[in-house]
Design a protein around this motif. Structure first.
Motif, mmCIF file in Angstrom:
data_model
loop_
_atom_site.group_PDB
_atom_site.id
_atom_site.type_symbol
_atom_site.label_atom_id
_atom_site.label_comp_id
_atom_site.label_asym_id
_atom_site.label_seq_id
_atom_site.Cartn_x
_atom_site.Cartn_y
_atom_site.Cartn_z
ATOM 1 N N ASP A 1 -33.830 45.270 -43.713
ATOM 2 C CA ASP A 1 -34.457 46.535 -43.328
ATOM 3 C C ASP A 1 -33.526 47.318 -42.403
ATOM 4 O OD1 ASP A 1 -36.042 48.650 -42.678
ATOM 5 O OD2 ASP A 1 -37.752 47.464 -41.991
ATOM 6 N N LEU A 2 -32.917 48.360 -42.949
ATOM 7 C CA LEU A 2 -32.027 49.208 -42.165
ATOM 8 C C LEU A 2 -32.786 50.274 -41.383
ATOM 9 C CD1 LEU A 2 -29.168 49.794 -44.779
ATOM 10 C CD2 LEU A 2 -29.280 48.063 -42.976
ATOM 11 N N SER A 3 -34.066 50.460 -41.702
ATOM 12 C CA SER A 3 -34.824 51.554 -41.097
ATOM 13 C C SER A 3 -35.495 51.174 -39.781
ATOM 14 C CB SER A 3 -35.901 52.037 -42.079
ATOM 15 O OG SER A 3 -36.922 51.066 -42.250
ATOM 16 N N CYS A 4 -35.421 49.914 -39.387
ATOM 17 C CA CYS A 4 -36.245 49.415 -38.287
ATOM 18 C C CYS A 4 -36.066 50.199 -36.985
ATOM 19 C CB CYS A 4 -35.985 47.932 -38.067
ATOM 20 S SG CYS A 4 -34.262 47.498 -37.755
ATOM 21 N N GLY A 5 -34.831 50.522 -36.624
ATOM 22 C CA GLY A 5 -34.592 51.217 -35.368
ATOM 23 C C GLY A 5 -35.181 52.609 -35.354
ATOM 24 N N TYR B 1 -42.215 46.845 -35.303
ATOM 25 C CA TYR B 1 -41.436 47.993 -34.834
ATOM 26 C C TYR B 1 -42.294 48.875 -33.924
ATOM 27 C CZ TYR B 1 -38.804 46.484 -38.969
ATOM 28 O OH TYR B 1 -38.134 45.734 -39.911
ATOM 29 N N THR C 1 -34.633 50.951 -47.650
ATOM 30 C CA THR C 1 -34.668 51.115 -46.192
ATOM 31 C C THR C 1 -33.583 52.053 -45.688
ATOM 32 O OG1 THR C 1 -33.353 49.081 -45.888
ATOM 33 C CG2 THR C 1 -35.748 48.864 -45.868
ATOM 34 N N GLN D 1 -37.515 41.894 -38.549
ATOM 35 C CA GLN D 1 -36.312 41.775 -39.372
ATOM 36 C C GLN D 1 -36.151 40.345 -39.888
ATOM 37 O OE1 GLN D 1 -33.860 43.434 -41.430
ATOM 38 N NE2 GLN D 1 -33.707 44.706 -39.597
ATOM 39 N N GLU E 1 -30.316 50.004 -32.904
ATOM 40 C CA GLU E 1 -31.186 48.828 -32.856
ATOM 41 C C GLU E 1 -31.278 48.106 -34.198
ATOM 42 O OE1 GLU E 1 -31.522 51.308 -30.971
ATOM 43 O OE2 GLU E 1 -32.305 50.693 -29.022
ATOM 44 N N ASN E 2 -31.095 48.837 -35.307
ATOM 45 C CA ASN E 2 -31.157 48.150 -36.602
ATOM 46 C C ASN E 2 -30.041 47.129 -36.737
ATOM 47 O OD1 ASN E 2 -29.176 50.122 -36.748
ATOM 48 N ND2 ASN E 2 -29.736 50.834 -38.793
ATOM 49 N N LEU F 1 -34.791 55.074 -43.475
ATOM 50 C CA LEU F 1 -34.097 55.293 -42.198
ATOM 51 C C LEU F 1 -33.867 56.784 -41.992
ATOM 52 C CD1 LEU F 1 -30.942 53.443 -40.867
ATOM 53 C CD2 LEU F 1 -30.972 55.912 -40.979
#
Length: 319
Positions: free
Chosen positions: A67-71, A225, A125, A57, A247-248, A129
């Motif tokens: 990046d909102l999709s990371c989690g 990730y 993202t 991130q 987590e994001n 997500l």
């Protein structure tokens, strides 16, 4: 002659460390258990997954993206690893490599949509997500994957260090931070990341391929990730399809609290580690004080707003 003030690190670097020390002093005064070595080991174990996600991130935010999709990508990687090992009987290294490939592919997809189609990172993202969440639920049948091979738990194993119990996953997290710090500080590629965040057009005019830099950043973030997925599986001993839903925001919180500017081009990766520790210390300390988890979320939100406001004010002051 330079004054003592001029020799100090910039507040963006020093501020998070001061905040961490003050938080530790406060919680130490509220609970006798806070300063125990075992409690600090627990804090490190609790932040290691978010800490590794936050490395990726940070790279993206340094380029003025997000990046909102990371989690959810991390959760998908964990499900792929565990199901490939349990359902298909693949060896632990191969199953983990498959999970890393999936998360890296999602990073590549994000990067292509941002660089080639010129879509805003927030929208891209947000879409991936939801895609990652749907794939995770469909592929896992919304069921936790258990009975994973012992090798997948290795990073969750611990060793004794100065009376504290430290997991190998924590060592891996710290090693990743040191490696990323060196790469950003000492290599041309790392300096290009900062240059793109400061001014993409000026960077392009100097001959630096800005699109390749951005694509590389998103791919590396996806790899981070996947590494976080390995840590999550090792810590819980299972593949959880419901992991990654907060987590994001936790990773973005760690990056912002660590002094990295949301406007790009400014920040230190080790500050992100401090930011992750700040979040971990607050949650751990408030838990020891018996404070409800709702108030823990409230405090985290206030900290994020204060950090962003400080960044905005410092930018205005620098103009």
């Amino acid at each position: 002659m330079n004054s003592f003030k001029d020799k100090l690190p910039p507040m963006g670097t020093l501020g998070p460390l001061i905040a961490l020390v003050l938080a530790c002093v406060f919680f130490a005064s509220q609970s006798d258990r806070f300063l125990s070595t075992q409690n600090f080991s627990l804090i490190l174990a609790q932040v290691m997954v978010v800490g590794v996600i936050a490395i990726g991130q940070t790279l993206i935010i340094l380029t003025a993206g997000i990046d909102l999709s990371c989690g959810m990508v991390m959760a998908l990687g964990g499900i792929v690893m565990t199901k490939f090992a349990v359902d298909y009987g693949l060896s632990t290294p191969v199953a983990m490599a498959c999970g890393l490939a999936v998360t890296t592919l999602f990073g590549y997809l994000n990067g292509v949509l941002v660089t080639r189609i010129k879509l805003p990172p927030f929208i891209v993202t947000l879409g991936t997500l939801n895609i990652a969440f749907a794939i995770t639920q469909l592929y896992s049948g919304s069921q936790t994957v258990t009975d994973i091979p012992a090798g997948m738990n290795w990073l969750g194993n611990t060793f004794s260090l100065g009376g504290a119990t430290v997991s190998y996953g924590v060592v891996m997290m710290l090693g990743l931070y040191l490696f990323t710090w060196f790469a950003l500080r000492e290599t041309p590629a790392g300096r290009h990341v900062y240059a793109v965040g400061n001014s993409p057009e000026a960077t392009r005019l100097t001959g630096i391929p800005t699109e390749k830099v951005l694509l590389g950043v998103y791919v590396l973030a996806g790899l981070c990730y996947g590494l976080a997925a390995m840590l999550g599986v090792a810590r819980t001993g299972a593949g959880d399809p419901n992991a990654g839903q907060t987590e994001n925001l936790d990773a973005i919180t760690a990056v912002v609290l660590g002094g990295t500017s949301l406007f790009g081009g400014r920040g230190v990766i080790l500050g992100t580690l401090v930011g992750a520790l700040i979040v971990g210390v607050f949650r751990n300390g408030l838990t020891l004080m018996g404070v409800s988890s709702v108030y823990q979320i409230l405090v985290t939100g206030i900290l994020v707003i204060l950090a962003v406001a400080t960044d905005q004010l410092s930018r205005k002051g620098a103009r």
